[in-house]
Design an enzyme around this catalytic site. Structure first.
Site, PDB file in Angstrom:
ATOM      1  N   GLN A  10       0.945  -1.515   0.080  1.00 35.29           N
ATOM      2  CA  GLN A  10      -0.207   0.008  -0.220  1.00 35.29           C
ATOM      3  C   GLN A  10       0.633   1.068   0.069  1.00 35.29           C
ATOM      4  O   GLN A  10       2.015   1.235   0.595  1.00 35.29           O
ATOM      5  CB  GLN A  10      -0.991  -0.194   1.423  1.00 35.29           C
ATOM      6  CG  GLN A  10      -2.012   0.777   1.325  1.00 35.29           C
ATOM      7  CD  GLN A  10      -3.427   0.847   2.413  1.00 35.29           C
ATOM      8  OE1 GLN A  10      -3.715  -0.754   3.118  1.00 35.29           O
ATOM      9  NE2 GLN A  10      -4.155   1.674   2.164  1.00 35.29           N
ATOM     10  N   SER A  94       4.151  -6.270   2.572  1.00 39.93           N
ATOM     11  CA  SER A  94       2.806  -6.847   3.212  1.00 39.93           C
ATOM     12  C   SER A  94       1.326  -6.854   2.677  1.00 39.93           C
ATOM     13  O   SER A  94       1.033  -8.478   2.465  1.00 39.93           O
ATOM     14  CB  SER A  94       1.692  -5.092   4.161  1.00 39.93           C
ATOM     15  OG  SER A  94       1.244  -5.076   4.354  1.00 39.93           O
ATOM     16  N   LEU A  95       0.376  -6.585   2.063  1.00 43.87           N
ATOM     17  CA  LEU A  95      -0.509  -7.218   1.129  1.00 43.87           C
ATOM     18  C   LEU A  95       0.267  -7.208  -0.393  1.00 43.87           C
ATOM     19  O   LEU A  95      -0.361  -8.760  -0.646  1.00 43.87           O
ATOM     20  CB  LEU A  95      -1.900  -5.956   0.797  1.00 43.87           C
ATOM     21  CG  LEU A  95      -1.384  -4.588  -0.390  1.00 43.87           C
ATOM     22  CD1 LEU A  95      -1.704  -5.714  -1.790  1.00 43.87           C
ATOM     23  CD2 LEU A  95      -1.494  -3.945  -0.936  1.00 43.87           C
ATOM     24  N   ARG A 119      -9.219  -8.495   4.160  1.00 39.65           N
ATOM     25  CA  ARG A 119      -8.236  -8.400   4.741  1.00 39.65           C
ATOM     26  C   ARG A 119      -8.719  -6.459   5.194  1.00 39.65           C
ATOM     27  O   ARG A 119      -8.087  -5.729   6.532  1.00 39.65           O
ATOM     28  CB  ARG A 119      -6.936  -8.450   4.741  1.00 39.65           C
ATOM     29  CG  ARG A 119      -6.069  -8.047   5.532  1.00 39.65           C
ATOM     30  CD  ARG A 119      -4.233  -8.634   4.406  1.00 39.65           C
ATOM     31  NE  ARG A 119      -3.398  -8.221   4.771  1.00 39.65           N
ATOM     32  CZ  ARG A 119      -2.558  -7.323   4.541  1.00 39.65           C
ATOM     33  NH1 ARG A 119      -2.156  -6.337   3.629  1.00 39.65           N
ATOM     34  NH2 ARG A 119      -1.258  -7.518   5.531  1.00 39.65           N
ATOM     35  N   HIS A 203       0.008  -3.489  11.225  1.00 47.26           N
ATOM     36  CA  HIS A 203       0.964  -3.919  11.822  1.00 47.26           C
ATOM     37  C   HIS A 203       1.485  -3.991  12.701  1.00 47.26           C
ATOM     38  O   HIS A 203       2.380  -3.477  13.866  1.00 47.26           O
ATOM     39  CB  HIS A 203       2.782  -4.402  11.024  1.00 47.26           C
ATOM     40  CG  HIS A 203       2.147  -4.189   9.079  1.00 47.26           C
ATOM     41  ND1 HIS A 203       1.693  -5.345   8.829  1.00 47.26           N
ATOM     42  CD2 HIS A 203       1.680  -4.225   8.080  1.00 47.26           C
ATOM     43  CE1 HIS A 203       1.759  -6.005   7.992  1.00 47.26           C
ATOM     44  NE2 HIS A 203       1.398  -4.886   7.164  1.00 47.26           N
ATOM     45  N   GLN A 252       1.436 -12.225  10.127  1.00 49.45           N
ATOM     46  CA  GLN A 252       1.636 -10.752   9.037  1.00 49.45           C
ATOM     47  C   GLN A 252       0.244  -9.585   9.536  1.00 49.45           C
ATOM     48  O   GLN A 252       0.946  -8.592   9.862  1.00 49.45           O
ATOM     49  CB  GLN A 252       1.760 -11.173   7.913  1.00 49.45           C
ATOM     50  CG  GLN A 252       2.657  -9.530   7.082  1.00 49.45           C
ATOM     51  CD  GLN A 252       1.451  -9.497   5.803  1.00 49.45           C
ATOM     52  OE1 GLN A 252       0.123  -9.086   5.761  1.00 49.45           O
ATOM     53  NE2 GLN A 252       2.209  -9.575   4.732  1.00 49.45           N
TER      54      GLN A 252
END
Length: 313
Positions: A10, A94-95, A119, A203, A252
């Site tokens: 992102q 991340s994503l 998510r 996170h 994660q």
């Protein structure tokens, strides 16, 4: 020398991304159509036409970035490229880890889109608006940042969320604690401590409700062994075991994105070139600051597809 494919997270989104891929490659266009069908809406229209503020919403940006990454990969594959034959490892920020896993066949594109929508919504809903925050800390040693988080936390959540490399760490947690930690980091000598315009404290331990939602969501999708190993954000080790991959994806949500260590791991394990597959060049810039011996290249436009095919042989 080995090649790794990395997939952006992102912040790399922009209105219009992937449009030239869809125009030039029918296989790329089909990815956007598949994502639209999976979500029951025209996400592709939002990606290509905006508005930017709607695209930037977490629940939209996450599947949108995955769609662009997979469109780029399908464009490559339409010209005879084989991920299994040419790439040793995949990883995503991340994503982007979901993009990497969809690229390697762990889940379908449709399931990846649905998982990322879940998510995004779950992460957004985990903490009431205004109660969480994130800040970028530039030019301060990790130990000093961790000490500032511990001092500022005092019963509140405040932790390192991203180790991006190049002297950039991101902290996340309860708003008051993050603001205090940022101030303490400045006092400890940080070049900059910048509060980020984000919608939730990603996170961090405050994302625990989202982690449980993702545990259930991942249990409900078909999973296959990826055709190349994925290097996990939370463990910085490669695996091809579907159950272990799912566990790491759950971890994660609340765990640290260890991107600096990921790039260092690539360098220590024979990777000579990192390709950033999808929108933007954020990961390429980070990689150059972490390890200048690793070459970088982007694969996100029709022109870049041609260049990558030439280089990859």
């Amino acid at each position: 020398m080995a090649v790794a494919f990395t997939f952006p997270g992102q912040g790399s989104q922009s209105v219009g991304m992937g449009k030239d891929l869809a125009d030039a490659f029918p296989e790329a266009r089909r990815v956007f159509e598949e994502v639209d069908e999976a979500l029951g809406e025209s996400l592709s229209k939002l990606i290509w036409e905006g508005p930017e503020e709607t695209l930037t919403l977490t629940a939209n940006a996450q599947p949108a970035l995955m769609a662009v990454s997979l469109a780029a990969l399908r464009a490559l594959e339409s010209r005879g490229f084989s991920l299994k034959d040419k790439v040793s490892y995949v990883a995503g920020h991340s994503l982007g880890e979901y993009s990497a896993l969809a690229a390697a066949g762990f889940v379908s594109v449709a399931d990846a889109a649905r998982l990322l929508r879940i998510r995004g919504n779950a992460m957004q809903a985990a903490v009431p608006a205004g109660e969480g925050a994130m800040a970028a800390i530039i030019g301060l040693e990790q130990a000093d940042v961790e000490a500032a988080c511990a001092e500022a936390g005092q019963g509140s959540v405040c932790q390192i969320a991203n180790d991006n490399g190049g002297g950039q760490l991101v902290i996340s947690g309860a708003k008051a604690a993050v603001e205090l930690a940022a101030k303490l980091c400045t006092e400890k000598g940080a070049k900059r401590a910048l509060m980020l315009q984000v919608s939730a404290p990603f996170h961090s331990a405050l994302m625990a409700p989202a982690a449980e939602i993702m545990r259930e969501a991942l249990a409900g999708v078909a999973k296959k062994m990826p055709v190349v190993p994925v290097v996990s954000n939370v463990s910085v080790t490669p695996t091809s075991d579907p159950d272990e991959i799912a566990r790491r994806l759950v971890q994660q949500v609340t765990g640290r994105v260890r991107w600096r260590e990921t790039v260092e791991w690539f360098g220590a394990n024979g990777v000579a070139t990192l390709y950033e597959v999808g929108a933007g060049k954020v990961l390429s810039g980070l990689a150059r600051r972490i390890n200048r011996d690793i070459a970088t290249a982007a694969i996100g436009t029709a022109t870049e597809i041609d260049a990558a095919l030439t280089a990859l042989g």
